[in-house]
Design a protein around this motif. Structure first.
Motif, mmCIF file in Angstrom:
data_model
loop_
_atom_site.group_PDB
_atom_site.id
_atom_site.type_symbol
_atom_site.label_atom_id
_atom_site.label_comp_id
_atom_site.label_asym_id
_atom_site.label_seq_id
_atom_site.Cartn_x
_atom_site.Cartn_y
_atom_site.Cartn_z
ATOM 1 N N ASN C 189 0.905 -1.379 0.344
ATOM 2 C CA ASN C 189 -0.295 -0.029 0.196
ATOM 3 C C ASN C 189 0.902 0.916 0.256
ATOM 4 O OD1 ASN C 189 -2.671 -0.701 0.261
ATOM 5 N ND2 ASN C 189 -2.486 -1.735 2.146
ATOM 6 N N LEU C 190 2.247 1.447 0.142
ATOM 7 C CA LEU C 190 2.765 2.702 0.831
ATOM 8 C C LEU C 190 2.891 3.190 -0.433
ATOM 9 C CD1 LEU C 190 4.900 3.439 3.002
ATOM 10 C CD2 LEU C 190 6.623 3.045 1.749
ATOM 11 N N GLY C 191 3.445 2.589 -1.825
ATOM 12 C CA GLY C 191 3.477 3.538 -2.938
ATOM 13 C C GLY C 191 1.864 5.151 -3.316
ATOM 14 N N TYR C 192 0.136 3.918 -2.849
ATOM 15 C CA TYR C 192 -0.491 4.747 -3.089
ATOM 16 C C TYR C 192 -0.466 5.946 -1.684
ATOM 17 C CZ TYR C 192 -5.349 5.630 -3.138
ATOM 18 O OH TYR C 192 -6.680 6.848 -3.577
ATOM 19 N N TYR C 193 -0.334 5.911 -0.945
ATOM 20 C CA TYR C 193 -0.148 7.048 0.445
ATOM 21 C C TYR C 193 0.972 7.250 -0.097
ATOM 22 C CZ TYR C 193 -4.739 3.960 1.777
ATOM 23 O OH TYR C 193 -5.027 3.495 1.969
ATOM 24 N N MET C 194 1.972 7.389 -0.444
ATOM 25 C CA MET C 194 2.769 7.842 -0.774
ATOM 26 C C MET C 194 2.549 9.389 -1.883
ATOM 27 S SD MET C 194 6.436 6.981 -2.244
ATOM 28 C CE MET C 194 6.265 6.946 -4.088
ATOM 29 N N LEU C 195 1.813 8.720 -3.132
ATOM 30 C CA LEU C 195 1.773 9.415 -4.016
ATOM 31 C C LEU C 195 0.709 10.570 -3.513
ATOM 32 C CD1 LEU C 195 1.805 9.340 -6.993
ATOM 33 C CD2 LEU C 195 -0.437 7.689 -6.771
ATOM 34 N N ILE C 196 0.087 10.281 -2.232
ATOM 35 C CA ILE C 196 -0.940 11.010 -2.439
ATOM 36 C C ILE C 196 -0.643 12.228 -1.292
ATOM 37 C CG2 ILE C 196 -3.014 11.488 -0.067
ATOM 38 C CD1 ILE C 196 -4.041 9.127 -1.276
ATOM 39 N N TYR C 197 0.433 11.713 -0.716
ATOM 40 C CA TYR C 197 1.333 12.599 -0.242
ATOM 41 C C TYR C 197 2.049 13.814 -0.403
ATOM 42 C CZ TYR C 197 0.389 11.934 5.302
ATOM 43 O OH TYR C 197 0.007 11.904 6.504
ATOM 44 N N LEU C 198 2.648 13.430 -1.954
ATOM 45 C CA LEU C 198 3.456 13.756 -2.923
ATOM 46 C C LEU C 198 2.502 14.350 -3.228
ATOM 47 C CD1 LEU C 198 5.350 10.741 -4.800
ATOM 48 C CD2 LEU C 198 6.219 13.474 -3.627
ATOM 49 N N ALA C 199 1.087 14.054 -3.116
ATOM 50 C CA ALA C 199 0.923 15.740 -4.545
ATOM 51 C C ALA C 199 0.210 16.528 -3.071
ATOM 52 C CB ALA C 199 -1.217 14.613 -4.999
ATOM 53 N N ALA C 200 0.073 16.156 -2.411
ATOM 54 C CA ALA C 200 -0.417 16.824 -1.557
ATOM 55 C C ALA C 200 0.512 18.066 -1.324
ATOM 56 C CB ALA C 200 -0.774 16.622 0.234
ATOM 57 N N LEU C 201 2.071 17.707 -0.376
ATOM 58 C CA LEU C 201 3.105 18.532 -0.961
ATOM 59 C C LEU C 201 3.589 19.530 -2.529
ATOM 60 C CD1 LEU C 201 6.069 15.907 0.200
ATOM 61 C CD2 LEU C 201 5.272 17.272 1.795
ATOM 62 N N GLN C 202 3.303 18.812 -3.064
ATOM 63 C CA GLN C 202 2.934 19.465 -4.755
ATOM 64 C C GLN C 202 1.776 21.014 -4.143
ATOM 65 O OE1 GLN C 202 4.937 19.471 -7.016
ATOM 66 N NE2 GLN C 202 5.786 17.411 -5.379
ATOM 67 N N ALA C 203 0.750 20.827 -3.438
ATOM 68 C CA ALA C 203 -0.077 21.496 -3.302
ATOM 69 C C ALA C 203 -0.081 23.000 -2.168
ATOM 70 C CB ALA C 203 -1.517 21.441 -3.470
ATOM 71 N N ILE C 204 0.983 22.935 -1.085
ATOM 72 C CA ILE C 204 1.300 23.587 -0.631
ATOM 73 C C ILE C 204 2.272 24.752 -1.147
ATOM 74 C CG2 ILE C 204 3.635 24.111 1.392
ATOM 75 C CD1 ILE C 204 2.901 20.966 2.848
ATOM 76 N N PRO C 205 1.516 26.171 -1.136
ATOM 77 C CA PRO C 205 2.114 26.906 -1.364
ATOM 78 C C PRO C 205 4.052 27.038 -1.457
ATOM 79 C CG PRO C 205 0.107 27.100 -0.447
ATOM 80 C CD PRO C 205 1.179 25.957 0.321
ATOM 81 N N HIS C 206 4.016 28.021 -1.706
ATOM 82 C CA HIS C 206 6.581 27.312 -1.633
ATOM 83 C C HIS C 206 6.275 28.652 -1.161
ATOM 84 C CE1 HIS C 206 10.160 28.325 -4.199
ATOM 85 N NE2 HIS C 206 9.914 28.225 -2.518
ATOM 86 N N GLU C 207 5.353 29.790 -1.094
ATOM 87 C CA GLU C 207 5.203 31.006 -0.722
ATOM 88 C C GLU C 207 5.227 30.899 0.779
ATOM 89 O OE1 GLU C 207 4.183 31.011 -3.854
ATOM 90 O OE2 GLU C 207 3.991 31.732 -4.794
ATOM 91 N N LEU C 208 5.052 30.237 0.981
ATOM 92 C CA LEU C 208 4.340 30.353 2.774
ATOM 93 C C LEU C 208 5.593 30.288 3.778
ATOM 94 C CD1 LEU C 208 1.102 27.689 3.161
ATOM 95 C CD2 LEU C 208 1.606 30.078 3.793
ATOM 96 N N HIS C 209 6.725 29.130 2.457
ATOM 97 C CA HIS C 209 7.493 28.842 3.051
ATOM 98 C C HIS C 209 8.608 29.851 3.651
ATOM 99 C CE1 HIS C 209 7.362 24.429 4.774
ATOM 100 N NE2 HIS C 209 6.752 24.671 3.242
ATOM 101 N N GLU C 210 8.521 30.799 2.189
ATOM 102 C CA GLU C 210 9.350 31.525 1.872
ATOM 103 C C GLU C 210 9.274 32.607 3.391
ATOM 104 O OE1 GLU C 210 8.149 32.802 -1.648
ATOM 105 O OE2 GLU C 210 10.027 32.207 -2.893
#
Lengths: 297, 448, 314
Positions: C189-210
């Motif tokens: 199952n790891l691959g699928y849930y990793m994918l969801i986390y990857l998708a979620a990480l992509q959605a975090i606006p870069h500006e927030l961290h900056e």
């Protein structure tokens, strides 16, 4: 556009880059070995699979396993059936998941929470008990498959593409996932459209969905692979050989007392390829990050 | 505004109505599935080979086909049938064994059972008892071929005095051993064990250990992820003179004979001659083929298994007649035979019978058995061409078959027995407790 | 200005300077839009899931062998099940399987996603490798792992032997069988849930961290106070759906252990399968599903409340 996903994570300051690389190699090893085992087994002669336990490389490489597997499992026909069902299922699930997920996340309407819980609830009941009622229901569809107005006399949607497809048209998981993603997008993005008189329809398809590309891709991949890998439903719903899917085709390789492992493994690898290709195609969306400036409305 | 509200309500009302209607439909269907089926047509005149049954489309569910078997059906068996019965069109459907029962019962729930079908080993009573199979005595009573079947194997196709299907193979279990391991252990491969004591003594010599762990079982008991252990126990229960049920139908496992059989079985595990860790997988080489066991109870399938998984082992596999408890008792074994039967809801029973008779005739049964590598249910095939080179012991054993007592709840009963036996060989329960437990649970099942 | 978006409760409109009447009309229009958006999915869900579930609920009060009409028998199935030690034990084992798999699996999925979101060598192929088991059906993966776990000829034990260790009875040791299935399931199952986390990480606006970096937040602080909260909706999804999936564990037990040794891997859905399709007791199977449903629904509600606290909704 530079690859932005890479630098923005603060965790990289915690651990030196080398540690990441080592971790990645370890992770890969856990996955490479079983897969390597499958690949090499698919290339062995039939007699060699169990006679040399513990060896990875075949003595003789037998590439004919692949053409033989294709021939023996009517792959062409089954492939077409699987492809039709899986592609239609994917298209339908993506659209419905975006629509419903958006409404559940961004539009406040009476009964929303209840509906959301209901959708979650449908996930909990195992297929083993809903399969028979659904099967009987599809048999009783009026005027389909030789049925009369009352749904008697024929076989309804049994043994048909419609019957194969129906359970894959919508996915509670897909709706849930899209809801979660739309939930995390800032409302400011929608406001700009709304001030210009744009509707929710515009916001959904022009703003939110392009921003959720990775999530949409996830829903699409998962929809495709669920339909593609489904075994139980095609098993019970199909009768004719001409409607069978690839997963059913694979069973030709295991009989009582004998399993043709090399052919089975070759078949499994080939059957997995479309999902793998879809994943590779979708990979891009996971590395792009959000288009620059999208949030600076 | 009010328009909107009414629309909302009507939508809700519509959804509710749709759901209710659909639910009612399904319930009605569940309730009426068997009732809506046409009553079986009037019994045929009883011709063994009906000269010209009505022209019909006949669905046939073949289980566990390989490509070779499918080719045989499409190119030989069906064309030959159509020469005799040009009016009957065979609609060949297939399923693998693993999921077959699920497919068949789901179809039955919707009243779409195929006209004719493969019936697995212990399915006769469960399917016949619940009215899914059609009794075929009217045909078999006038069928000259009937006399050709081994008696114990034929009985396996009966339930409550009626015949429901015709066996095409005999999956008879007997003693199978590795002659090379016998030699290594100083045993004479020409003198296999015939009694319980000899069997256990041989196992003690054959077992191989490495640092206290068994790496080769002296005797393998066919433990698998299904009901293999129950099948092994059934034979030693009968060898000990035990029965499943008392004459008045109560479970009888905790009889002295039953206890004797279980004590003997468990002693192999207590004494370290067998190991609970050697579980046969349906898709892997069986114990003797993999070399993790020296003796076992098996059918001819073990040879087929070796031919496909490890050819070098084939000449080393030897078979002996079924065991007897001691020198004064009779050898006994069991068999689990596959059959062809006719679905209760068929509209063309005459054509169905013609097809079943065709499939189980000497000529066409022989062709199927030569392909699937199994033993015949018919005596007149014992010396058929495809039997050349096969050890005759596997077929001689069919004379010692005691049939499993048919019960409509058999599928549940065998699981109960298998699970309880599993606890016994894990030494989690004493043999006495185990058998009492089986009696209690089985009586719950058959009294419900 | 780095326009850091302030998260607001979705669905609640910002006060737009228009007349109250117009706003009212807009609001009604939006409600209708909401219904229109969910209607197609809900209609299909009704037909595919809700009606069959309703029928199963009805069947739970009947005796139904699939071949003859169901007979109403009241609460008999429930009474029988609630006194049935083996059924209650299978509920317990299902919970064990879920609790052993989900928290650990979620953590590993997050770590894998963070790791494979870094600029490391071979990132694309690595992601593909981890995802690969998803490309095959569970049956196939179970078949392969059965082989890997074999006591004498299995590659894992051959490896252990080469290292001078004694063999481990992965699937046949009473206490190890379930953990072995947990390991295999996380692997799959790891691959699928990793994918969801990857998708979620992509959605975090870069500006927030900056922005946070400019404000002097430490790396860990930014991870803890920006990344983790923004991953909360994804985490909620993963934990809930993984748990629901784990509660329905069947294929692994069916293919790899047959529910054994003794009863060690007999889960609720394994029993439901047996009751429905081996023993032809659809009524009992349906009652088991209802009881499973009640347990899972309660756990989901509790879990959701906990998980969504950070999510800022409801």
């Amino acid at each position: 556009m530079r690859d932005r996903s890479i630098n923005h994570l603060p965790i990289q300051h915690l651990v030196p880059r080398a540690a990441f690389q080592i971790g990645a190699v370890l992770l890969a090893a856990l996955y490479v070995l079983p897969v390597l085992f499958v690949v090499t087994m698919s290339l062995r002669p039939a007699g060699e699979v169990f006679t040399r336990p513990g060896t990875i490389w075949p003595d003789t490489w037998r590439w004919q396993n692949y053409p033989e597997a294709i021939q023996s499992a009517s792959f062409g026909l089954f492939f077409a059936n699987s492809a039709i069902v899986s592609l239609l299922a994917t298209g339908c699930q993506v659209v419905l998941s975006c629509l419903a997920g958006y409404a559940l996340a961004r539009i406040s309407f009476p009964g929303r929470t209840l509906l959301f819980l209901l959708i979650l609830a449908t996930l909990i009941v195992p297929q083993q008990v809903t399969m028979v009622p659904l099967f009987v229901m599809l048999k009783k569809v009026p005027l389909a498959g030789g049925n009369d107005l009352l749904g008697d006399g024929g076989i309804g949607f049994l043994n048909s593409y419609v019957g194969l497809l129906i359970p894959h048209l919508v996915s509670p998981l897909g709706i849930f996932l899209m809801r979660q993603f739309y939930l995390s997008l800032p409302e400011e993005l929608a406001d700009a459209v709304r001030i210009d008189g744009g509707s929710d329809w515009t916001i959904l398809w022009r703003i939110f969905t392009p921003l959720s590309k990775p999530a949409v891709m996830t829903v699409a991949i998962f929809a495709f692979q669920n339909a593609w890998n489904d075994f139980l439903w095609p098993l019970v719903i199909t009768k004719s050989n001409s409607l069978k899917t690839l997963q059913l085709g694979l069973t030709i390789f295991y009989q009582e007392n004998t399993t043709q492992w090399p052919l089975l493994m070759a078949g499994i690898i080939m059957v997995s390829l479309p999902i793998l290709l879809l994943f590779l195609a979708g990979q891009r969306t996971f590395t792009q990050g959000i288009a620059a400036g999208a949030l600076k409305g | 505004m009010s328009l909107h509200r009414s629309m909302r309500f009507s939508r809700r009302a519509f959804l509710g109505t749709a759901a209710t209607l659909a639910a009612a439909q399904v319930l009605a269907a569940c309730a009426s599935a068997p009732a809506t089926n046409p009553p079986a047509t009037t019994p045929a005149t009883g011709n063994a080979q009906p000269a010209a049954p009505q022209s019909a489309q006949l669905q046939f569910m073949l289980l566990g086909p390989s490509n070779e078997l499918l080719d045989a059906f499409n190119q030989k068996i069906i064309p030959a049938f159509n020469q005799k019965q040009p009016g009957v069109k065979i609609d060949l459907q297939t399923s693998d064994w693993g999921s077959a029962f699920q497919k068949i019962t789901t179809a039955a729930a919707a009243g779409t059972l195929p006209d004719t079908l493969t019936v697995g080993g212990i399915w006769t009573a469960p399917l016949a008892g619940k009215g899914a199979l059609r009794a075929i005595d009217e045909y078999t009573n006038k069928w000259p071929d009937k006399a050709q079947f081994y008696e114990g194997v034929w009985k396996d196709a009966q339930y409550k005095g009626q015949t429901y299907c015709v066996p095409y193979n005999s999956d008879t279990r007997t003693v199978v051993y590795r002659s090379d391991f016998f030699q290594d252990a100083g045993l004479d491969p020409a003198k296999p064990p015939t009694t319980w004591d000899e069997y256990k003594a041989a196992a003690a010599k054959l077992v191989k250990k490495d640092g206290g762990q068994v790496v080769r079982e002296g005797a393998n008991w066919g433990i698998d992820t299904s009901i293999g252990l129950q099948q092994a126990y059934a034979q030693i229960l009968f060898q000990a003179g035990g029965t499943y049920y008392t004459p008045d139908g109560k479970p009888n496992f905790s009889s002295p004979e039953g206890l004797k059989a279980l004590n003997w079985l468990v002693s192999f595990f207590k004494d370290g001659l067998s190991s609970v860790h050697f579980v046969n997988q349906p898709n892997a080489p069986s114990s003797l083929v993999a070399g993790t066991g020296a003796m076992t109870y098996a059918n001819y399938g073990v040879i087929t298994n070796a031919q496909s998984m490890n050819k070098e082992v084939v000449p080393k596999l030897k078979a002996a007649l079924p065991l007897k408890m001691d020198a004064s008792s009779k050898p006994v074994t069991s068999s689990w035979n596959n059959k062809y039967g006719i679905g209760k809801t068929t509209k063309a029973p005459d054509a169905g019978w013609a097809w079943v008779a065709h499939l189980t005739s000497a000529e066409w049964a022989a062709l199927q058995l030569s392909i699937i590598g199994q033993m015949p249910a018919r005596k007149d095939l014992a010396n058929a061409d495809f039997m050349k080179g096969r050890d005759p012991v596997f077929i001689e054993a069919a004379n010692d078959v005691v049939p499993q007592p048919p019960n409509p709840e058999m599928l549940q009963i065998v699981q109960i027995i298998n699970k309880a036996l599993d606890a016994a060989i894990h030494l989690q329960a004493t043999p006495e407790q185990t058998l009492k437990d089986i009696d209690a649970k089985v009586s719950e099942v058959i009294n419900v | 200005m780095s326009s850091v978006p302030v998260k607001r409760t979705p669905g609640v409109e910002r006060a737009v300077p228009v007349s109250a009447r117009r706003s009212n009309r807009l609001q009604r229009r939006r409600i209708l839009t909401g219904y229109a958006f969910v209607a197609p999915a809900v209609l299909l869900l009704l037909l595919i899931h809700v009606v069959p579930i309703a029928v199963a609920f009805y069947l739970s009060f009947t005796r139904y062998d699939l071949l003859n009409p169901p007979q109403l028998i009241g609460m008999r199935n429930y009474q029988m099940l609630l006194q049935d030690q083996t059924f209650l034990a299978s509920l317990g084992r299902t919970a064990y399987f879920t609790l052993a798999q989900v928290p650990l699996g979620t953590l590993l999925a997050l770590l894998a996603a963070l790791l494979l979101n870094q600029r490391i060598w071979g990132r694309g192929p690595l992601r593909t490798m981890v995802y690969l088991p998803q490309a095959s059906s569970y049956v196939v993966v179970a078949l392969i792992w059965t082989f890997l776990y074999q006591p004498i000829n299995g590659p894992i034990n051959i490896g252990l032997k080469a290292l001078g260790l004694s063999p481990v009875y992965w699937l046949t040791d009473y206490n190890l069988a379930m953990p072995s299935l947990v390991v295999m399931s996380i692997w799959r199952n790891l691959g699928y849930y990793m994918l969801i986390y990857l998708a979620a990480l992509q959605a975090i606006p870069h500006e927030l961290h900056e922005a946070a970096a400019i404000d002097g937040a430490t790396a860990f602080g930014r991870f803890r106070y920006i990344t983790v909260p923004l991953l909360a909706p994804a985490t909620a999804f993963i934990v809930i759906t993984w748990a629901i999936g784990a509660m329905q564990m069947f294929t692994q037990a069916y293919v790899m252990t047959g529910g054994g040794p003794v009863d060690a891997t007999t889960t609720v859905v394994y029993r439901i399968y047996q009751a429905a399709f081996l023993f032809l007791q659809m009524g009992v199977a349906s009652a088991m599903s209802v009881l499973l449903f009640v347990v899972v629904a309660l756990l989901t509600l509790v879990g959701r409340r906990v998980l969504m606290r950070e999510e800022g909704t409801q």
